[in-house]
Scaffold this motif. Structure first.
Motif, PDB file in Angstrom:
ATOM      1  N   SER A  21       1.817  -3.994   3.888  1.00  0.00           N
ATOM      2  CA  SER A  21       1.339  -5.356   4.134  1.00  0.00           C
ATOM      3  C   SER A  21      -0.035  -5.543   3.478  1.00  0.00           C
ATOM      4  N   GLY A  22      -0.393  -6.814   3.291  1.00  0.00           N
ATOM      5  CA  GLY A  22      -1.693  -7.129   2.716  1.00  0.00           C
ATOM      6  C   GLY A  22      -1.632  -7.239   1.198  1.00  0.00           C
ATOM      7  N   PRO A  23      -2.774  -7.415   0.566  1.00  0.00           N
ATOM      8  CA  PRO A  23      -2.813  -7.591  -0.888  1.00  0.00           C
ATOM      9  C   PRO A  23      -2.729  -6.239  -1.622  1.00  0.00           C
ATOM     10  N   LEU A  24      -1.852  -6.154  -2.587  1.00  0.00           N
ATOM     11  CA  LEU A  24      -1.728  -4.959  -3.429  1.00  0.00           C
ATOM     12  C   LEU A  24      -2.475  -5.213  -4.740  1.00  0.00           C
ATOM     13  N   ARG A  25      -3.778  -5.226  -4.648  1.00  0.00           N
ATOM     14  CA  ARG A  25      -4.619  -5.427  -5.820  1.00  0.00           C
ATOM     15  C   ARG A  25      -5.464  -4.177  -6.048  1.00  0.00           C
ATOM     16  N   VAL A  26      -6.023  -4.087  -7.254  1.00  0.00           N
ATOM     17  CA  VAL A  26      -6.830  -2.915  -7.584  1.00  0.00           C
ATOM     18  C   VAL A  26      -8.031  -2.787  -6.666  1.00  0.00           C
ATOM     19  N   SER A  27      -8.506  -3.916  -6.124  1.00  0.00           N
ATOM     20  CA  SER A  27      -9.681  -3.893  -5.254  1.00  0.00           C
ATOM     21  C   SER A  27      -9.347  -3.607  -3.798  1.00  0.00           C
ATOM     22  N   SER A  28      -8.053  -3.539  -3.454  1.00  0.00           N
ATOM     23  CA  SER A  28      -7.702  -3.416  -2.033  1.00  0.00           C
ATOM     24  C   SER A  28      -6.766  -2.253  -1.735  1.00  0.00           C
ATOM     25  N   ILE A  29      -6.432  -1.437  -2.727  1.00  0.00           N
ATOM     26  CA  ILE A  29      -5.485  -0.335  -2.475  1.00  0.00           C
ATOM     27  C   ILE A  29      -6.189   1.021  -2.461  1.00  0.00           C
ATOM     28  N   GLY A  30      -7.548   1.001  -2.395  1.00  0.00           N
ATOM     29  CA  GLY A  30      -8.286   2.262  -2.412  1.00  0.00           C
ATOM     30  C   GLY A  30      -7.924   3.181  -1.261  1.00  0.00           C
ATOM     31  N   LYS A  31      -7.668   2.615  -0.076  1.00  0.00           N
ATOM     32  CA  LYS A  31      -7.290   3.418   1.077  1.00  0.00           C
ATOM     33  C   LYS A  31      -5.794   3.678   1.130  1.00  0.00           C
ATOM     34  N   LEU A  32      -4.989   2.746   0.610  1.00  0.00           N
ATOM     35  CA  LEU A  32      -3.535   2.865   0.689  1.00  0.00           C
ATOM     36  C   LEU A  32      -3.010   4.003  -0.183  1.00  0.00           C
ATOM     37  N   ASP A  33      -3.550   4.157  -1.374  1.00  0.00           N
ATOM     38  CA  ASP A  33      -3.006   5.134  -2.322  1.00  0.00           C
ATOM     39  C   ASP A  33      -3.032   6.557  -1.771  1.00  0.00           C
ATOM     40  N   PRO A  34      -4.168   7.084  -1.289  1.00  0.00           N
ATOM     41  CA  PRO A  34      -4.143   8.452  -0.761  1.00  0.00           C
ATOM     42  C   PRO A  34      -3.284   8.597   0.495  1.00  0.00           C
ATOM     43  N   GLN A  35      -3.178   7.538   1.287  1.00  0.00           N
ATOM     44  CA  GLN A  35      -2.346   7.610   2.492  1.00  0.00           C
ATOM     45  C   GLN A  35      -0.869   7.709   2.126  1.00  0.00           C
ATOM     46  N   LEU A  36      -0.421   6.967   1.122  1.00  0.00           N
ATOM     47  CA  LEU A  36       0.966   7.076   0.674  1.00  0.00           C
ATOM     48  C   LEU A  36       1.241   8.453   0.084  1.00  0.00           C
ATOM     49  N   ARG A  37       0.285   9.000  -0.635  1.00  0.00           N
ATOM     50  CA  ARG A  37       0.470  10.335  -1.214  1.00  0.00           C
ATOM     51  C   ARG A  37       0.629  11.392  -0.131  1.00  0.00           C
ATOM     52  N   ALA A  38       0.011  11.160   1.044  1.00  0.00           N
ATOM     53  CA  ALA A  38       0.037  12.157   2.122  1.00  0.00           C
ATOM     54  C   ALA A  38       1.363  12.182   2.875  1.00  0.00           C
ATOM     55  N   ILE A  39       2.233  11.180   2.695  1.00  0.00           N
ATOM     56  CA  ILE A  39       3.517  11.144   3.403  1.00  0.00           C
ATOM     57  C   ILE A  39       4.454  12.170   2.777  1.00  0.00           C
ATOM     58  N   GLU A  40       4.869  13.149   3.573  1.00  0.00           N
ATOM     59  CA  GLU A  40       5.754  14.204   3.071  1.00  0.00           C
ATOM     60  C   GLU A  40       7.205  14.011   3.489  1.00  0.00           C
ATOM     61  N   GLU A  41       7.453  13.302   4.604  1.00  0.00           N
ATOM     62  CA  GLU A  41       8.832  13.075   5.039  1.00  0.00           C
ATOM     63  C   GLU A  41       9.556  12.177   4.043  1.00  0.00           C
ATOM     64  N   PRO A  42      10.836  12.398   3.841  1.00  0.00           N
ATOM     65  CA  PRO A  42      11.602  11.559   2.918  1.00  0.00           C
ATOM     66  C   PRO A  42      11.710  10.125   3.444  1.00  0.00           C
ATOM     67  N   VAL A  43      11.378   9.179   2.584  1.00  0.00           N
ATOM     68  CA  VAL A  43      11.413   7.757   2.934  1.00  0.00           C
ATOM     69  C   VAL A  43      12.584   7.122   2.192  1.00  0.00           C
ATOM     70  N   GLN A  44      13.402   6.354   2.935  1.00  0.00           N
ATOM     71  CA  GLN A  44      14.581   5.733   2.329  1.00  0.00           C
ATOM     72  C   GLN A  44      14.331   4.290   1.873  1.00  0.00           C
ATOM     73  N   THR A  45      13.408   3.578   2.550  1.00  0.00           N
ATOM     74  CA  THR A  45      13.214   2.158   2.250  1.00  0.00           C
ATOM     75  C   THR A  45      11.733   1.838   2.208  1.00  0.00           C
ATOM     76  N   VAL A  46      11.368   0.969   1.262  1.00  0.00           N
ATOM     77  CA  VAL A  46      10.001   0.458   1.168  1.00  0.00           C
ATOM     78  C   VAL A  46      10.082  -1.061   1.293  1.00  0.00           C
ATOM     79  N   ASP A  47       9.474  -1.580   2.346  1.00  0.00           N
ATOM     80  CA  ASP A  47       9.539  -3.008   2.649  1.00  0.00           C
ATOM     81  C   ASP A  47       8.255  -3.685   2.163  1.00  0.00           C
TER      82      ASP A  47
END
Length: 369
Positions: A21-47
């Motif tokens: 959720s929220g804006p996926l812009r270069v100025s707002s994904i600084g926290k999202l990127d490392p958090q997504l990288r940390a997910i190790e469980e297999p994910v089937q869907t991205v909403d």
């Protein structure tokens, strides 16, 4: 306050869904990127139904996460679909950095490239010299095509405008030679030989050599920069289009100006250096100024003057050809002008010193040592 992109993880029937959720812009994904990288469980869907804005960087982050988990994207807007499709098309499996070749392969390859570039440089130089010689003969056959005003202008730039800096440099060099020479010769009670030292070394070697180096740094670089800029702005191509030879209009006046002015500048440099030595002789050694200059006529052989005057036009020719040649080789972008200008100065100074060593051996062999 800045709004950051965020996500939640939902599980239903053993299937994980990451809802961004929220804006996926270069100025707002600084926290999202490392958090997504940390997910190790297999994910089937991205909403992406709660995403408000998206740019190329945001689409690339999501697409990389989707590819890593082999997931399915749902709820994406039309803009997100277009950007993610563009990101997918640019993806490649090639290595970011190519593998480093083994030593025994890398060294011969590097050496071969240098040899090929050297032969290409020799070929280009010969072709340039041929064009200059052809322009010279063409001017002799058709004297009206000779650009006298351009020659006078270049003589002013190469010669008259150089007099202050060359005079100052030569005066200081004369002072240094006389002072250091006197200090060493005083140990043997032969400080009067400072006159011989200053006169012969300036007339024969340093006067012309230092002048050539100064002309290379001042005029040789100017030749390369001027012609290189004209080449970059397609002025030289325009001259060829209207039937004007760039060698006759640009190169020949500069070469003739350097060849004609170098003997005069070299003689001027030698005279000023001797005057500098005479000043030190008067101050430190007690040798009157006019006596110092009179002794110069007695102790400096005439052939030392001839040696300097023979070398001067050759040095001028080398400096002018180097500057004009490098200027004509400019292509591509403005950075090339700076690179070629630097190469012109380095090449000219190197060739001048090499030729000076050759002349030193040659004149010694013929008895003018």
């Amino acid at each position: 306050m800045r709004e950051w992109a965020d996500f939640t993880i939902e599980e239903a029937g053993g299937r994980l869904t990451v809802a961004i959720s929220g804006p996926l812009r270069v100025s707002s994904i600084g926290k999202l990127d490392p958090q997504l990288r940390a997910i190790e469980e297999p994910v089937q869907t991205v909403d992406l139904s709660e995403v408000t804005e998206v740019d190329t960087v945001g689409a690339w982050v999501v697409q990389r996460f989707v590819d890593a988990h082999n997931a399915v994207v749902v709820g994406a807007s039309e803009q997100a679909d277009v950007l993610m499709e563009a990101v997918r098309e640019t993806q490649t499996s090639a290595d970011v950095k190519p593998p480093r070749l083994p030593f025994f392969t890398r060294v011969p390859e590097f050496t071969g490239e240098k040899v090929v570039h050297w032969f290409q440089g020799v070929y280009s130089t010969i072709a340039f010299l041929g064009a200059v010689i052809a322009a010279m003969f063409g001017t002799i056959r058709h004297p009206r095509r000779f650009r006298g005003k351009a020659l006078v202008r270049q003589m002013e730039l190469v010669g008259v405008s150089s007099l202050p800096i060359i005079g100052l440099m030569s005066f200081l060099i004369g002072i240094v030679i006389a002072q250091q020479g006197a200090v060493q010769l005083q140990q043997f009670g032969a400080e009067t030989l400072t006159v011989n030292l200053v006169g012969r070394i300036t007339m024969r070697e340093l006067g012309v050599l230092m002048t050539a180096i100064m002309v290379a740094g001042r005029s040789g670089s100017a030749f390369a920069a001027q012609i290189g800029t004209m080449k970059l702005t397609e002025e030289i191509d325009a001259m060829r289009t209207i039937g004007v030879s760039p060698a006759e209009a640009l190169v020949l006046p500069r070469i003739l100006a350097a060849v004609l002015m170098m003997p005069l500048l070299g003689f001027f440099s030698s005279v000023v250096a001797i005057i500098g030595g005479a000043v030190i002789g008067d101050v430190m050694l007690g040798i009157p100024f006019l006596t110092f200059l009179a002794r110069i006529q007695e102790v400096v052989p005439l052939h030392d003057f001839y040696v300097g005057m023979v070398k001067a036009p050759v040095f001028g020719l080398i400096v002018a050809i180097s500057g004009c040649y490098q200027g004509m080789q400019v292509k591509g972008n403005a950075e090339e002008v700076g690179l070629r200008t630097t190469q012109a100065v380095v090449q000219a100074i190197f060739m001048v010193i090499v030729l000076d060593a050759f002349f030193a051996v040659f004149f010694t062999e013929i008895g003018w040592g």
